[in-house]
Design a protein around this motif. Sequence first.
Motif, mmCIF file in Angstrom:
data_model
loop_
_atom_site.group_PDB
_atom_site.id
_atom_site.type_symbol
_atom_site.label_atom_id
_atom_site.label_comp_id
_atom_site.label_asym_id
_atom_site.label_seq_id
_atom_site.Cartn_x
_atom_site.Cartn_y
_atom_site.Cartn_z
ATOM 1 N N GLY A 10 -12.065 -41.619 3.553
ATOM 2 C CA GLY A 10 -11.518 -42.924 3.166
ATOM 3 C C GLY A 10 -12.503 -44.032 3.503
ATOM 4 O O GLY A 10 -13.705 -43.802 3.595
ATOM 5 N N ASP A 11 -12.010 -45.228 3.701
ATOM 6 C CA ASP A 11 -12.916 -46.349 4.040
ATOM 7 C C ASP A 11 -13.295 -46.264 5.509
ATOM 8 O O ASP A 11 -12.456 -46.015 6.379
ATOM 9 N N ILE A 12 -14.574 -46.517 5.760
ATOM 10 C CA ILE A 12 -15.045 -46.485 7.155
ATOM 11 C C ILE A 12 -14.532 -47.729 7.874
ATOM 12 O O ILE A 12 -14.679 -48.848 7.402
ATOM 13 N N VAL A 13 -13.935 -47.509 9.036
ATOM 14 C CA VAL A 13 -13.439 -48.638 9.842
ATOM 15 C C VAL A 13 -14.268 -48.789 11.114
ATOM 16 O O VAL A 13 -14.475 -49.887 11.607
ATOM 17 N N SER A 14 -14.752 -47.638 11.622
ATOM 18 C CA SER A 14 -15.522 -47.737 12.876
ATOM 19 C C SER A 14 -16.541 -46.603 12.959
ATOM 20 O O SER A 14 -16.297 -45.487 12.476
ATOM 21 N N ILE A 15 -17.686 -46.927 13.535
ATOM 22 C CA ILE A 15 -18.719 -45.920 13.800
ATOM 23 C C ILE A 15 -19.100 -46.062 15.272
ATOM 24 O O ILE A 15 -19.375 -47.168 15.749
ATOM 25 N N GLU A 16 -19.041 -44.936 15.989
ATOM 26 C CA GLU A 16 -19.424 -44.978 17.415
ATOM 27 C C GLU A 16 -20.368 -43.818 17.706
ATOM 28 O O GLU A 16 -20.033 -42.674 17.474
ATOM 29 N N SER A 17 -21.570 -44.201 18.156
ATOM 30 C CA SER A 17 -22.500 -43.114 18.510
ATOM 31 C C SER A 17 -22.931 -43.280 19.963
ATOM 32 O O SER A 17 -23.011 -44.404 20.472
ATOM 33 N N THR A 18 -23.162 -42.156 20.620
ATOM 34 C CA THR A 18 -23.582 -42.184 22.025
ATOM 35 C C THR A 18 -24.795 -41.285 22.205
ATOM 36 O O THR A 18 -24.790 -40.155 21.704
ATOM 37 N N CYS A 19 -25.801 -41.822 22.849
ATOM 38 C CA CYS A 19 -27.008 -41.019 23.161
ATOM 39 C C CYS A 19 -27.397 -41.318 24.602
ATOM 40 O O CYS A 19 -27.739 -42.463 24.916
ATOM 41 N N THR A 20 -27.297 -40.353 25.473
ATOM 42 C CA THR A 20 -27.771 -40.578 26.858
ATOM 43 C C THR A 20 -28.627 -39.389 27.277
ATOM 44 O O THR A 20 -28.437 -38.271 26.789
ATOM 45 N N SER A 21 -29.573 -39.686 28.161
ATOM 46 C CA SER A 21 -30.369 -38.585 28.749
ATOM 47 C C SER A 21 -30.773 -39.057 30.135
ATOM 48 O O SER A 21 -31.716 -39.823 30.295
ATOM 49 N N LEU A 22 -29.998 -38.676 31.124
ATOM 50 C CA LEU A 22 -30.228 -39.174 32.488
ATOM 51 C C LEU A 22 -31.635 -38.783 32.948
ATOM 52 O O LEU A 22 -31.934 -37.596 33.105
ATOM 53 N N ALA A 23 -32.505 -39.790 33.059
ATOM 54 C CA ALA A 23 -33.903 -39.504 33.441
ATOM 55 C C ALA A 23 -33.928 -38.898 34.853
ATOM 56 O O ALA A 23 -33.268 -39.398 35.766
ATOM 57 N N GLN A 24 -34.676 -37.817 34.973
ATOM 58 C CA GLN A 24 -34.745 -37.136 36.278
ATOM 59 C C GLN A 24 -35.795 -37.825 37.170
ATOM 60 O O GLN A 24 -36.861 -37.312 37.426
ATOM 61 N N ILE A 25 -35.456 -39.076 37.550
ATOM 62 C CA ILE A 25 -36.393 -39.826 38.416
ATOM 63 C C ILE A 25 -35.598 -40.492 39.529
ATOM 64 O O ILE A 25 -34.372 -40.586 39.468
ATOM 65 N N ASP A 26 -36.307 -40.985 40.520
ATOM 66 C CA ASP A 26 -35.658 -41.738 41.601
ATOM 67 C C ASP A 26 -35.547 -43.193 41.133
ATOM 68 O O ASP A 26 -36.567 -43.902 41.034
ATOM 69 N N PHE A 27 -34.327 -43.621 40.844
ATOM 70 C CA PHE A 27 -34.154 -44.974 40.301
ATOM 71 C C PHE A 27 -34.357 -46.060 41.355
ATOM 72 O O PHE A 27 -34.230 -47.251 41.072
ATOM 73 N N ASN A 28 -34.708 -45.634 42.584
ATOM 74 C CA ASN A 28 -35.084 -46.633 43.604
ATOM 75 C C ASN A 28 -36.603 -46.772 43.696
ATOM 76 O O ASN A 28 -37.112 -47.550 44.483
ATOM 77 N N ASP A 29 -37.276 -45.984 42.852
ATOM 78 C CA ASP A 29 -38.751 -46.002 42.879
ATOM 79 C C ASP A 29 -39.255 -46.746 41.633
ATOM 80 O O ASP A 29 -39.189 -46.242 40.519
ATOM 81 N N ARG A 30 -39.726 -47.981 41.867
ATOM 82 C CA ARG A 30 -40.097 -48.857 40.729
ATOM 83 C C ARG A 30 -41.208 -48.226 39.884
ATOM 84 O O ARG A 30 -41.184 -48.285 38.654
ATOM 85 N N GLU A 31 -42.156 -47.568 40.564
ATOM 86 C CA GLU A 31 -43.262 -46.921 39.840
ATOM 87 C C GLU A 31 -42.719 -45.847 38.883
ATOM 88 O O GLU A 31 -43.134 -45.734 37.728
ATOM 89 N N ALA A 32 -41.749 -45.104 39.403
ATOM 90 C CA ALA A 32 -41.165 -44.020 38.570
ATOM 91 C C ALA A 32 -40.500 -44.611 37.335
ATOM 92 O O ALA A 32 -40.635 -44.110 36.213
ATOM 93 N N ILE A 33 -39.799 -45.727 37.549
ATOM 94 C CA ILE A 33 -39.107 -46.365 36.413
ATOM 95 C C ILE A 33 -40.125 -46.897 35.411
ATOM 96 O O ILE A 33 -40.009 -46.710 34.205
ATOM 97 N N LEU A 34 -41.194 -47.505 35.936
ATOM 98 C CA LEU A 34 -42.211 -48.076 35.033
ATOM 99 C C LEU A 34 -42.882 -46.982 34.196
ATOM 100 O O LEU A 34 -43.407 -47.239 33.120
ATOM 101 N N GLY A 35 -42.828 -45.762 34.676
ATOM 102 C CA GLY A 35 -43.447 -44.664 33.911
ATOM 103 C C GLY A 35 -42.579 -44.215 32.749
ATOM 104 O O GLY A 35 -42.972 -43.362 31.946
#
Length: 441
Positions: A261-286
């Motif tokens: 029928g007519d499209i009323v809503s589109i919802e997409s989800t894409c996640t990939s939890l990066a295996q890094i230490d999120f307290n390490d700024r260098e790791a995040i910058l990479g």
Amino acid sequence: MKKVITYGTFDLLHYGHINLLKRAKELGDYLIVAVTSDDFDKSRGKINVKQPLMERIEAVRNTGLADEIIIEEYEGQKIDDIIKYDIDIFTVGTDWVGKFDYLNEYCKVVYLERTRGVSSSKIRSEEKKLRLGFIGDSNILFKHLAESHYVNGIEPVAVFSEIKIEKYSSIYTSSYEEVLEKSDAVYIITPPDTRYEYIKKALKEQKHVICEAPIALETKKCKELFEYASNNKLILMEAIKTAHSTAFNRMCLLVKSGEIGDIVSIESTCTSLAQIDFNDREAILGQIDSMCDWAPTAFLPILKKKKKNYRDYRIITKKSPIEKNFDLFTKCEFIYDKAIASFKIGKGVKSEGELIITGTKGYAYIPAPWWKTDYFEIRYENQSENKRFFYQLEGEGIRNELVAFLKYIEKRKSGNADKTNSIAISSLMENYYADKNCIHI
Ligand code: C2G
């Protein structure tokens, strides 16, 4: 009347095929030739077929050897056909010897000597090969390099990367200039904010370009690149492998045909939890941030269905507390005249990577990971009406993407569809980095 049937792709019809058809005809009085459909070939891994079904059927018809031509569309159809057409003899070449012995239960099986020295894939490979170069410091580069070996007509010739993989040592180069020198086209997966320059340099050297998305972080720059490519009869294509997945495209066609029928809503989800230490700024910058890594893919179903003419939008984003340029999670919402669309992405979160398209008659559902799926469902209130679809997807869809790139180049067909999406993606990125309509959580 003795009826014979034989099956094949018959791509770039050659004397090996014709020899087979002649001898098949001599086995009886009436020859049926079943030509494989495009989808069926893809589902059985034959992604390099050059000619569309109708051209292949026409070539077989022009031999004058077939009394009847049918289309082979699904696994197991041979049994149906042998019963339906009351076949006496099934035959194929000896490259299949043993594979169809089970058909002896239904008719006589004859394997005819294969003609040596010729094959469609050999003909395809003898055509001028596209020399493809690669640049970037990502493992995804080497996925593309590996997948390029499955594509007739592409030859990987040069790599410029900090990542060293022994088996490709013979094609490493010491500079991007050297990659361009050795190639007809280049695959780019450098950091998002450098791609514009790398693409521009390649285009100026008259090279075709396939580049990870987003290809540019500003609309103006994206348009400039496509204009330059088009003026110089070059192909610039954004590498979003999902766009070349059969299942995803068949789902889009079904939805477009009004199946839900007519499209009323589109919802997409894409996640990939990066295996890094999120307290390490260098790791995040990479890391590439969530928006650059996921938005082009997550946005694709919305652009395919509703294009970019949304009336309004807003971006809700959660930045890293120690690196304000890195979004852990972002949700984008788009208001259209008669529908709403949204995508959720994140490399600092984990969620269900599904795609749901809500309609007035039913909904389309692709389970996680929807972006590299071979399966989807069309679901209704009355569950007995639900439909399920499966389309083989080899190599996460990367080889399909490379086949599409090669076909664009061969047909000199500018990647218009991709261009529209690419420009929409770059303008979303521009708004996001300009913090326009952004809500921070
Ligand atoms: N053939 C041949 N000699 C060649 C090439 C092909 O005798 N040099 C035969 C094949 O054995 C096959 C027919 O020509 O019987 C068509 O070959 P293809 O187009 O390559 O298709 P293929 O996938 O081999 O078809 O399910 C059965 C397959 O569809 C058989």
